[in-house]
Design an enzyme around this catalytic site. Structure first.
Site, mmCIF file in Angstrom:
data_model
loop_
_atom_site.group_PDB
_atom_site.id
_atom_site.type_symbol
_atom_site.label_atom_id
_atom_site.label_comp_id
_atom_site.label_asym_id
_atom_site.label_seq_id
_atom_site.Cartn_x
_atom_site.Cartn_y
_atom_site.Cartn_z
ATOM 1 N N GLY A 130 -62.330 69.154 -1.284
ATOM 2 C CA GLY A 130 -62.726 70.415 -1.900
ATOM 3 C C GLY A 130 -63.482 70.267 -3.197
ATOM 4 N N ALA A 131 -63.910 69.046 -3.523
ATOM 5 C CA ALA A 131 -64.615 68.821 -4.787
ATOM 6 C C ALA A 131 -65.619 67.697 -4.620
ATOM 7 C CB ALA A 131 -63.627 68.478 -5.902
ATOM 8 N N GLU A 243 -76.701 54.569 -11.465
ATOM 9 C CA GLU A 243 -76.454 54.856 -10.056
ATOM 10 C C GLU A 243 -77.636 55.598 -9.440
ATOM 11 O OE1 GLU A 243 -73.369 57.455 -7.239
ATOM 12 O OE2 GLU A 243 -72.923 57.140 -9.360
ATOM 13 N N ARG A 244 -78.132 56.583 -10.143
ATOM 14 C CA ARG A 244 -79.232 57.385 -9.608
ATOM 15 C C ARG A 244 -80.529 56.608 -9.558
ATOM 16 N NH1 ARG A 244 -76.555 62.572 -12.718
ATOM 17 N NH2 ARG A 244 -75.168 63.063 -10.965
ATOM 18 N N LEU A 338 -95.340 60.459 13.874
ATOM 19 C CA LEU A 338 -96.528 59.691 14.249
ATOM 20 C C LEU A 338 -96.209 58.628 15.291
ATOM 21 C CD1 LEU A 338 -98.330 59.252 10.793
ATOM 22 C CD2 LEU A 338 -98.853 60.865 12.628
ATOM 23 N N GLY A 364 -74.641 60.437 -4.814
ATOM 24 C CA GLY A 364 -75.123 60.146 -6.162
ATOM 25 C C GLY A 364 -75.564 61.386 -6.922
#
Length: 380
Positions: A130-131, A243-244, A338, A364
């Site tokens: 839930g988070a 991290e990002r 393609l 992330g």
């Protein structure tokens, strides 16, 4: 455009990584995909090769370098090989900074040698049923019992969840909770009450074990508190930029690789008696993707250099993350198109890249969260 951010030592490291992939990863990867988990032998081989703990001080068995360019090389080569299952980036770039930056001397001696030799695999457990991005919604909680904590709760979507020997758990340590009532507790394999749920069945990155974790009255020693009591929010915010950026680096590498293989494909594939590459629409598609990749690569390389010198901020890391991962998603979709029907076949790299890469805009921090961070910085 020739990249200018790497020195000869980075090129030599790239050759080492490619050799490792060819020897220790690619021959076994199809089986790992079927098993839903990689072999622990591969982790130990990575440690022996010096691919783990790049930023960990040498006294604990690490590489002793804070130069993020080595991590970038590792991310790029694993992405190009189509082998995200062996999650070295998660181990090195996401969890590593918590252990090197927050651990006590006793904790470092206890955990870092295994972290570096591959005998101790790590995970970080933030997300709950839930988070997700909202840390204030975390319900996993730990009660202070004097010389230990009693931990209860559950986590989900935990990468390395099946293999992990050491899990950094974000838990509520004050009754009122909230973002500033969270702490980082290290749960170790074998602790009573620590249970793993099923290995989750994902649409991509199947070799990368992702699990539910459950904590039922787990006794966590006070010595396993990582960082400051009730300081998890600050600790998490401090390390999210790397991290990002790590996710963004793999995203642009994936987009570039997809463009390369698709460019070769349209040169060879014929329709109506002529190669697809002779069609103006195809040339325009390739031209657009090549331009987008080149522009994104320039920005990402600047972010890599800034981060290596300690100058990358959360806003630019968020820009890099959402833009590069959304580009990866667009390029994967266009390249699959393609390829025609062949693009939908699992044996073609473009098909696996399409499903493996789809998570990039989600974990992330979602694209929407990244935009919110940037918008707040500009508009208050």
């Amino acid at each position: 455009m020739k990249r200018q951010i790497f020195a000869p030592e980075h090129d030599a490291f790239r050759a080492t990584v490619r050799s490792f992939l060819a020897r220790e990863v690619l021959p076994y990867y199809e089986q790992w995909e079927k098993d839903g988990v990689v072999s622990r032998d591969a982790w130990r081989a990575a440690g022996k090769q010096g691919l783990l703990g790049l930023a960990v001080p040498e006294q604990y068995g690490g590489g002793g370098t804070l130069d993020f360019r080595y991590s970038a090389v590792l991310a790029e080569e694993f992405t190009r090989a189509g082998a995200p299952g062996l999650a070295l980036g998660l181990h090195n770039d996401i969890i590593g900074p918590y252990l090197t930056g927050l651990a006590t001397e006793e904790q470092k001696r206890r955990w870092l040698p295994g972290f570096c030799d591959g005998s101790l695999i790590t995970a970080i457990a933030m997300t709950e049923p839930g988070a997700g991005s909202d840390l204030q919604g975390i319900r996993t909680h730990a009660e202070d019992r004097g010389d230990h904590w009693v931990l209860n709760g559950s986590k989900t979507f935990i990468s390395n969840g099946i293999l992990a020997d050491l899990v950094v758990v974000v838990a509520k340590t004050t009754p009122e909770g909230g973002a500033h009532g969270l702490s980082l507790l290290v749960v170790e394999r074998g602790m009573d009450g620590f249970e793993r749920g099923r290995n989750l069945d994902k649409i991509g990155q199947k070799a990368q074990d992702t699990a539910e974790l459950f904590f039922h009255d787990v006794r966590v020693p006070k010595d396993n508190l990582l960082g400051d009591l009730n300081g998890a929010f600050v600790h998490l915010m401090t390390n999210l930029a790397q991290e990002r950026l790590s996710i963004a680096v793999s995203a642009i590498a994936a987009a570039e690789h997809l463009l390369e293989i698709t460019t070769e494909y349209v040169k060879e594939r014929e329709a109506f008696g002529r190669p697809l590459a002779t069609k103006q629409h195809i040339r325009f598609e390739i031209a657009e993707m090549a331009t987008e990749c080149a522009v994104t690569r320039t920005f990402l390389d600047r972010c890599i250099i800034d981060h290596s010198s300690g100058e990358l901020d959360a806003v630019h890391a968020s820009m890099a993350k959402w833009w590069a991962t959304e580009l990866q998603k667009r390029v994967a979709d266009r390249c699959l198109q393609l390829h025609g029907g062949y693009g939908y076949m699992s044996e073609y790299p473009v098909a696996r890249a399409f499903t493996d890469g789809r998570i990039q805009t989600i974990y992330g921090g979602t694209t929407e969260i990244m935009k919110e961070i940037i918008g707040r910085s500009l508009l208050g």
